[in-house]
Design a protein around this motif. Structure first.
Motif, PDB file in Angstrom:
ATOM      1  N   MET A 237       0.839  -1.162   0.000  1.00 54.69           N
ATOM      2  CA  MET A 237       0.000   0.000   0.000  1.00 54.69           C
ATOM      3  C   MET A 237       0.898   1.243   0.000  1.00 54.69           C
ATOM      4  SD  MET A 237      -3.047   0.794   2.628  1.00 54.69           S
ATOM      5  CE  MET A 237      -3.560  -0.835   2.958  1.00 54.69           C
ATOM      6  N   SER A 238       0.804   2.026  -1.054  1.00 53.47           N
ATOM      7  CA  SER A 238       1.634   3.230  -1.094  1.00 53.47           C
ATOM      8  C   SER A 238       0.813   4.423  -0.640  1.00 53.47           C
ATOM      9  CB  SER A 238       2.194   3.425  -2.490  1.00 53.47           C
ATOM     10  OG  SER A 238       1.490   4.386  -3.185  1.00 53.47           O
ATOM     11  N   ARG A 239       1.442   5.237   0.123  1.00 52.08           N
ATOM     12  CA  ARG A 239       0.757   6.370   0.723  1.00 52.08           C
ATOM     13  C   ARG A 239       1.464   7.650   0.317  1.00 52.08           C
ATOM     14  NH1 ARG A 239       0.555   6.722   7.069  1.00 52.08           N
ATOM     15  NH2 ARG A 239      -0.528   8.685   7.202  1.00 52.08           N
ATOM     16  N   ALA A 240       0.712   8.619  -0.136  1.00 53.64           N
ATOM     17  CA  ALA A 240       1.297   9.896  -0.534  1.00 53.64           C
ATOM     18  C   ALA A 240       1.681  10.671   0.721  1.00 53.64           C
ATOM     19  CB  ALA A 240       0.322  10.706  -1.361  1.00 53.64           C
ATOM     20  N   VAL A 241       2.966  10.927   0.849  1.00 51.66           N
ATOM     21  CA  VAL A 241       3.464  11.644   2.011  1.00 51.66           C
ATOM     22  C   VAL A 241       3.836  13.054   1.580  1.00 51.66           C
ATOM     23  CG1 VAL A 241       5.262  11.728   3.768  1.00 51.66           C
ATOM     24  CG2 VAL A 241       4.350   9.531   3.019  1.00 51.66           C
ATOM     25  N   SER A 242       3.279  14.020   2.259  1.00 52.89           N
ATOM     26  CA  SER A 242       3.593  15.412   1.968  1.00 52.89           C
ATOM     27  C   SER A 242       4.938  15.746   2.598  1.00 52.89           C
ATOM     28  CB  SER A 242       2.508  16.324   2.534  1.00 52.89           C
ATOM     29  OG  SER A 242       2.882  17.662   2.337  1.00 52.89           O
ATOM     30  N   LYS A 243       5.920  15.996   1.756  1.00 55.80           N
ATOM     31  CA  LYS A 243       7.264  16.268   2.239  1.00 55.80           C
ATOM     32  C   LYS A 243       7.473  17.780   2.308  1.00 55.80           C
ATOM     33  CE  LYS A 243      11.994  14.975   1.382  1.00 55.80           C
ATOM     34  NZ  LYS A 243      12.919  14.349   0.465  1.00 55.80           N
ATOM     35  N   ARG A 244       7.493  18.320   3.499  1.00 52.14           N
ATOM     36  CA  ARG A 244       7.713  19.751   3.699  1.00 52.14           C
ATOM     37  C   ARG A 244       9.204  20.025   3.692  1.00 52.14           C
ATOM     38  NH1 ARG A 244       4.383  23.317   2.609  1.00 52.14           N
ATOM     39  NH2 ARG A 244       5.439  24.704   4.028  1.00 52.14           N
ATOM     40  N   SER A 245       9.558  21.138   3.105  1.00 49.91           N
ATOM     41  CA  SER A 245      10.950  21.514   3.032  1.00 49.91           C
ATOM     42  C   SER A 245      11.432  22.039   4.382  1.00 49.91           C
ATOM     43  CB  SER A 245      11.133  22.592   1.963  1.00 49.91           C
ATOM     44  OG  SER A 245      12.451  23.053   1.971  1.00 49.91           O
ATOM     45  N   SER A 246      12.669  21.729   4.707  1.00 47.83           N
ATOM     46  CA  SER A 246      13.242  22.238   5.950  1.00 47.83           C
ATOM     47  C   SER A 246      13.952  23.574   5.724  1.00 47.83           C
ATOM     48  CB  SER A 246      14.234  21.215   6.506  1.00 47.83           C
ATOM     49  OG  SER A 246      15.297  21.031   5.595  1.00 47.83           O
ATOM     50  N   TRP A 247      13.903  24.071   4.501  1.00 50.38           N
ATOM     51  CA  TRP A 247      14.532  25.360   4.189  1.00 50.38           C
ATOM     52  C   TRP A 247      13.736  26.484   4.833  1.00 50.38           C
ATOM     53  CZ3 TRP A 247      17.785  26.425  -0.511  1.00 50.38           C
ATOM     54  CH2 TRP A 247      18.514  25.290  -0.867  1.00 50.38           C
ATOM     55  N   PRO A 248      14.409  27.577   5.204  1.00 54.41           N
ATOM     56  CA  PRO A 248      13.664  28.717   5.739  1.00 54.41           C
ATOM     57  C   PRO A 248      12.719  29.296   4.692  1.00 54.41           C
ATOM     58  CG  PRO A 248      16.045  29.115   5.821  1.00 54.41           C
ATOM     59  CD  PRO A 248      15.832  27.801   5.184  1.00 54.41           C
ATOM     60  N   ARG A 249      11.680  29.925   5.144  1.00 56.18           N
ATOM     61  CA  ARG A 249      10.656  30.442   4.231  1.00 56.18           C
ATOM     62  C   ARG A 249      11.221  31.471   3.248  1.00 56.18           C
ATOM     63  NH1 ARG A 249       5.269  29.931   4.640  1.00 56.18           N
ATOM     64  NH2 ARG A 249       4.028  31.430   3.477  1.00 56.18           N
ATOM     65  N   TRP A 250      12.186  32.310   3.684  1.00 55.07           N
ATOM     66  CA  TRP A 250      12.741  33.340   2.822  1.00 55.07           C
ATOM     67  C   TRP A 250      13.655  32.754   1.749  1.00 55.07           C
ATOM     68  CZ3 TRP A 250      17.986  33.503   2.638  1.00 55.07           C
ATOM     69  CH2 TRP A 250      18.672  32.941   3.694  1.00 55.07           C
ATOM     70  N   ALA A 251      14.127  31.522   1.920  1.00 55.25           N
ATOM     71  CA  ALA A 251      15.069  30.925   0.971  1.00 55.25           C
ATOM     72  C   ALA A 251      14.384  29.977  -0.010  1.00 55.25           C
ATOM     73  CB  ALA A 251      16.165  30.177   1.729  1.00 55.25           C
ATOM     74  N   ARG A 252      13.081  30.009  -0.087  1.00 60.89           N
ATOM     75  CA  ARG A 252      12.392  29.136  -1.025  1.00 60.89           C
ATOM     76  C   ARG A 252      12.335  29.752  -2.409  1.00 60.89           C
ATOM     77  NH1 ARG A 252       8.175  27.075   3.035  1.00 60.89           N
ATOM     78  NH2 ARG A 252       9.557  25.935   4.426  1.00 60.89           N
ATOM     79  N   ARG A 253      11.946  28.968  -3.365  1.00 60.43           N
ATOM     80  CA  ARG A 253      12.052  29.369  -4.758  1.00 60.43           C
ATOM     81  C   ARG A 253      11.217  30.577  -5.137  1.00 60.43           C
ATOM     82  NH1 ARG A 253      10.560  25.311  -9.473  1.00 60.43           N
ATOM     83  NH2 ARG A 253      10.955  23.933  -7.751  1.00 60.43           N
ATOM     84  N   GLY A 254       9.979  30.658  -4.716  1.00 58.91           N
ATOM     85  CA  GLY A 254       9.081  31.725  -5.164  1.00 58.91           C
ATOM     86  C   GLY A 254       9.611  33.121  -4.883  1.00 58.91           C
ATOM     87  N   LEU A 255       9.959  33.394  -3.637  1.00 58.96           N
ATOM     88  CA  LEU A 255      10.442  34.715  -3.260  1.00 58.96           C
ATOM     89  C   LEU A 255      11.778  35.019  -3.928  1.00 58.96           C
ATOM     90  CD1 LEU A 255      10.267  37.287  -1.515  1.00 58.96           C
ATOM     91  CD2 LEU A 255      11.451  35.993   0.272  1.00 58.96           C
ATOM     92  N   MET A 256      12.695  34.067  -3.923  1.00 59.27           N
ATOM     93  CA  MET A 256      14.018  34.311  -4.480  1.00 59.27           C
ATOM     94  C   MET A 256      13.973  34.487  -5.997  1.00 59.27           C
ATOM     95  SD  MET A 256      15.866  34.559  -1.873  1.00 59.27           S
ATOM     96  CE  MET A 256      17.572  34.315  -2.205  1.00 59.27           C
ATOM     97  N   GLU A 257      13.070  33.776  -6.685  1.00 66.33           N
ATOM     98  CA  GLU A 257      12.918  33.992  -8.129  1.00 66.33           C
ATOM     99  C   GLU A 257      12.390  35.393  -8.406  1.00 66.33           C
ATOM    100  OE1 GLU A 257      10.524  30.903  -9.809  1.00 66.33           O
ATOM    101  OE2 GLU A 257      12.262  29.629 -10.204  1.00 66.33           O
ATOM    102  N   ASN A 258      11.495  35.891  -7.568  1.00 69.55           N
ATOM    103  CA  ASN A 258      10.987  37.252  -7.737  1.00 69.55           C
ATOM    104  C   ASN A 258      12.095  38.280  -7.525  1.00 69.55           C
ATOM    105  OD1 ASN A 258       8.431  36.346  -8.318  1.00 69.55           O
ATOM    106  ND2 ASN A 258       7.708  36.534  -6.220  1.00 69.55           N
ATOM    107  N   ILE A 259      12.950  38.051  -6.553  1.00 70.91           N
ATOM    108  CA  ILE A 259      14.070  38.963  -6.313  1.00 70.91           C
ATOM    109  C   ILE A 259      15.037  38.937  -7.491  1.00 70.91           C
ATOM    110  CG2 ILE A 259      16.088  39.357  -4.843  1.00 70.91           C
ATOM    111  CD1 ILE A 259      14.342  38.395  -2.482  1.00 70.91           C
ATOM    112  N   ALA A 260      15.340  37.743  -8.010  1.00 76.22           N
ATOM    113  CA  ALA A 260      16.236  37.635  -9.164  1.00 76.22           C
ATOM    114  C   ALA A 260      15.638  38.331 -10.382  1.00 76.22           C
ATOM    115  CB  ALA A 260      16.515  36.163  -9.467  1.00 76.22           C
ATOM    116  N   THR A 261      14.344  38.194 -10.585  1.00 74.30           N
ATOM    117  CA  THR A 261      13.677  38.873 -11.706  1.00 74.30           C
ATOM    118  C   THR A 261      13.743  40.381 -11.525  1.00 74.30           C
ATOM    119  OG1 THR A 261      12.198  36.978 -11.949  1.00 74.30           O
ATOM    120  CG2 THR A 261      11.521  39.030 -12.986  1.00 74.30           C
ATOM    121  N   ALA A 262      13.587  40.861 -10.302  1.00 71.22           N
ATOM    122  CA  ALA A 262      13.686  42.301 -10.040  1.00 71.22           C
ATOM    123  C   ALA A 262      15.095  42.812 -10.312  1.00 71.22           C
ATOM    124  CB  ALA A 262      13.278  42.596  -8.599  1.00 71.22           C
TER     125      ALA A 262
END
Length: 66
Positions: free
Chosen positions: A1-26
């Motif tokens: 039986m395979s179970r979908a496990v939600s894997k949360r990142s241990s990275w700090p919130r400010w170092a995640r992709r969304g915010l940092m990509e916006n800063i790089a685009t700016a």
């Protein structure tokens, strides 16, 4: 039986992709504006370095977790 496990990142919130990509685009946008402004030669001179730094940052950040 395979179970979908939600894997949360241990990275700090400010170092995640969304915010940092916006800063790089700016940073890329700032370099673009520096390139096309007619007032200061120093800004024009450093526009390529600014856009290059933003592009390299975007490439690196695109490997970060969501």
């Amino acid at each position: 039986m395979s179970r979908a496990v939600s894997k949360r990142s241990s990275w700090p919130r400010w170092a995640r992709r969304g915010l940092m990509e916006n800063i790089a685009t700016a940073i890329i946008a700032i370099g673009f504006l520096m390139l096309f402004q007619p007032f200061a030669l120093a800004l024009y001179t450093y526009s390529f370095i600014t856009m290059l730094a933003g592009t390299v940052m975007f490439i690196i950040v695109s490997k970060f977790p969501e």
